[in-house]
Design a protein around this motif. Structure first.
Motif, PDB file in Angstrom:
ATOM      1  N   ALA A 177       0.835  -1.206   0.000  1.00  0.00           N
ATOM      2  CA  ALA A 177       0.000   0.000   0.000  1.00  0.00           C
ATOM      3  C   ALA A 177       0.865   1.249   0.000  1.00  0.00           C
ATOM      4  CB  ALA A 177      -0.928  -0.011   1.219  1.00  0.00           C
TER       5      ALA A 177
ATOM      6  N   ALA B 177      -0.083   5.109  -0.931  1.00  0.00           N
ATOM      7  CA  ALA B 177      -1.064   5.339   0.126  1.00  0.00           C
ATOM      8  C   ALA B 177      -0.386   5.906   1.365  1.00  0.00           C
ATOM      9  CB  ALA B 177      -1.783   4.039   0.473  1.00  0.00           C
ATOM     10  N   SER B 178      -1.067   6.801   2.035  1.00  0.00           N
ATOM     11  CA  SER B 178      -0.578   7.318   3.311  1.00  0.00           C
ATOM     12  C   SER B 178      -0.870   6.296   4.408  1.00  0.00           C
ATOM     13  CB  SER B 178      -1.260   8.649   3.642  1.00  0.00           C
ATOM     14  OG  SER B 178      -2.664   8.475   3.765  1.00  0.00           O
TER      15      SER B 178
ATOM     16  N   ARG C 219      -4.605   6.098   4.945  1.00  0.00           N
ATOM     17  CA  ARG C 219      -5.279   5.363   3.872  1.00  0.00           C
ATOM     18  C   ARG C 219      -5.026   3.873   4.003  1.00  0.00           C
ATOM     19  NH1 ARG C 219      -9.606   5.597   0.595  1.00  0.00           N
ATOM     20  NH2 ARG C 219      -9.264   4.395  -1.326  1.00  0.00           N
TER      21      ARG C 219
ATOM     22  N   TRP D  12      -7.131   2.515   6.942  1.00  0.00           N
ATOM     23  CA  TRP D  12      -8.568   2.469   6.683  1.00  0.00           C
ATOM     24  C   TRP D  12      -8.938   1.431   5.625  1.00  0.00           C
ATOM     25  CZ3 TRP D  12     -12.624   4.352   9.197  1.00  0.00           C
ATOM     26  CH2 TRP D  12     -13.850   4.379   8.557  1.00  0.00           C
ATOM     27  N   SER D  13      -8.103   1.279   4.592  1.00  0.00           N
ATOM     28  CA  SER D  13      -8.462   0.426   3.456  1.00  0.00           C
ATOM     29  C   SER D  13      -7.870  -0.971   3.534  1.00  0.00           C
ATOM     30  CB  SER D  13      -8.007   1.084   2.137  1.00  0.00           C
ATOM     31  OG  SER D  13      -8.608   2.350   1.980  1.00  0.00           O
TER      32      SER D  13
END
Length: 281
Positions: free
Chosen positions: A177, A182-183, A186, A189-190
């Motif tokens: 990720a 992605a941070s 992120r 959460w994902s």
């Protein structure tokens, strides 16, 4: 296809004994619940004349409990405390579990051992110290003081259980990720949150039951009927010389329903969470 051989007499008797044992166990387990519901709808139960079947079916017990006894207020108070406890303990436990499972820092093992030791302390031994602390913080007779105590008691189990779920998530998924841009938020959460959701549901059930059914701290910290929870409000039907069993059973039925509804809603995820925790933890 060869014909199926008939069962022997011994096998049939063994099967019958197993069925009888299961039926007896179910009867032993479910009869108290049946007795509670039956007495709640029995008009004679308030006077102590309970029977196996409601002799005078009525809703008067529920009407009295909800309208005149103020049980609707108690249900609202318990809902506020229980939902707040579930949300706060879930958030705090998840972040703490990520910290102890993903990061290496000093005293990490000691903190994990301390979490286990806290679970071994009986609640009764902490009533007076916590009462003094809550009183000094001027949080007596307030939902906030009760919520803080319930969150504190829910966290050790929740952190320990969620730690196994977080540790079971491969680090490579998080790294992938990050590579995709992605941070951390992120990724959390994902990627991480959906994978640990079953464990979060299991710990939420535990926190909900603690906050909904707890009696000692609610009785000690709350001194106003407007702030009583259902466990404390139920005691008003117990007298010095007699008990109003019809009202007791109606109130107990009302207390049980939200727990059953909550459990039914999360049952599928709860079963998966417990199995995953046992295998992966």
């Amino acid at each position: 296809m060869p014909a199926r051989r008939p069962r022997s007499r011994r096998a049939r008797w063994l099967l019958a004994w197993k069925a009888a044992a299961v039926a007896a166990l179910l009867l032993f387990t479910l009869f108290p619940t049946y007795w509670m519901i039956s007495s709640a709808f029995d008009g004679r139960a308030t006077g102590g004349a309970q029977s196996l079947f409601p002799a005078e079916p009525t809703l008067e017990n529920f009407s009295y409990v909800l309208s005149e006894a103020g049980f609707g207020t108690f249900l609202r108070n318990s809902a506020i405390v229980a939902v707040s406890t579930v949300v706060l303990s879930g958030i705090l436990a998840l972040f703490a579990a990520v910290a102890v499972a993903r990061f290496r820092f000093r005293f990490r093992t000691g903190i994990l051992m301390l979490i286990l030791i806290i679970q071994m302390v009986p609640l009764e031994a902490l009533v007076i110290p916590l009462f003094i602390q809550v009183r000094d913080l001027q949080l007596l007779n307030s939902f906030l003081g009760l919520i803080i105590v319930y969150v504190a008691f829910s966290l050790p189990f929740a952190i320990w259980m969620l730690r196994g779920f977080v540790a079971a998530v491969p680090v490579e998924l998080e790294e992938a990720a990050y590579i995709d841009g992605a941070s951390w938020g992120r990724m959390f959460w994902s990627v991480l949150l959906p994978l640990v959701a079953p464990g979060l549901v299991a710990t939420s059930v535990f926190a909900f039951i603690i906050a909904w059914n707890e009696f000692i701290f609610a009785l000690t910290f709350m001194d106003s009927p407007s702030t009583y929870t259902v466990a404390v409000g139920l005691q008003q039907f117990f007298g010095e010389n007699s008990n109003e069993w019809g009202y007791v059973m109606a109130g107990s039925t009302l207390i049980t329903l939200p727990v059953m509804i909550f459990f039914i809603l999360v049952q599928r995820r709860l079963s998966g969470g417990l199995v995953s925790g046992a295998v992966k933890g």
